[in-house]
Design a protein around this motif. Sequence first.
Motif, PDB file in Angstrom:
ATOM      1  N   ASP A   1      69.663  29.860 -16.184  1.00 22.51           N
ATOM      2  CA  ASP A   1      68.512  29.574 -17.049  1.00 22.51           C
ATOM      3  C   ASP A   1      68.206  28.074 -17.094  1.00 22.51           C
ATOM      4  O   ASP A   1      67.043  27.673 -17.069  1.00 22.51           O
ATOM      5  CB  ASP A   1      68.754  30.099 -18.466  1.00 22.51           C
TER       6      ASP A   1
ATOM      7  N   LYS B   1      66.566  27.112 -13.805  1.00 19.60           N
ATOM      8  CA  LYS B   1      65.189  27.619 -13.777  1.00 19.60           C
ATOM      9  C   LYS B   1      64.272  26.738 -14.621  1.00 19.60           C
ATOM     10  O   LYS B   1      63.157  26.410 -14.217  1.00 19.60           O
ATOM     11  CB  LYS B   1      65.139  29.058 -14.292  1.00 19.60           C
ATOM     12  N   LYS B   2      64.763  26.346 -15.789  1.00 14.83           N
ATOM     13  CA  LYS B   2      63.966  25.497 -16.664  1.00 14.83           C
ATOM     14  C   LYS B   2      63.744  24.131 -16.025  1.00 14.83           C
ATOM     15  O   LYS B   2      62.634  23.594 -16.053  1.00 14.83           O
ATOM     16  CB  LYS B   2      64.665  25.347 -18.018  1.00 14.83           C
TER      17      LYS B   2
END
Length: 70
Positions: free
Chosen positions: A42, A45-46
């Motif tokens: 995550d 991805k951010k």
Amino acid sequence: MAGFDDITKKAQEFLKDGKVQDALKSEKAEGISDKVLDGVADAVKKATGGKYDEKVDGARDSADKHIGNE
């Protein structure tokens, strides 16, 4: 580097222990590794703005196959 070599040897011996291997392949360890891998995926991805989501998911799944019991 003698100290580092000694620590490495002790760590290798520790990881060979049957009880340690059982713990590393337990459901609890699987749950923890999944949470860590999900968090890292995550964050990546951010940081990449979702541009590499597919590759990040593939890398996460590949790592998951080598960690834990699933």
